[in-house]
Design a protein around this motif. Structure first.
Motif: not given
Length: 65
Positions: A24-25, A27, A54
């Motif tokens: 999702k992000c 990271k 997340c």
């Protein structure tokens, strides 16, 4: 024993050196490969592991539906 190979050098895969990227992000975060593969149904190519932040957001979104 499984290992990675880079320029002829073996890199051990251990519980303290496995990382992934949150789908999702983006990271990068550490994962416990034993936890992920321990159930027997996971594979390295088809498994996504969300970062903590997340995961919490995702759980909140699912519980409010």
């Amino acid at each position: 024993m499984f290992y990675l190979k880079h320029k002829g050098t073996r890199l051990e895969i251990g519980e303290d050196n496995v990382y992934t990227t949150c789908p999702k992000c983006g990271k990068e975060h550490k994962v416990d490969i034993c936890d992920i593969l321990g159930g027997g149904d996971a594979d390295l190519y088809g498994t996504n592991v969300y970062c903590h932040e997340c995961s919490v957001k995702r759980d909140d979104e699912v519980s409010t539906r």
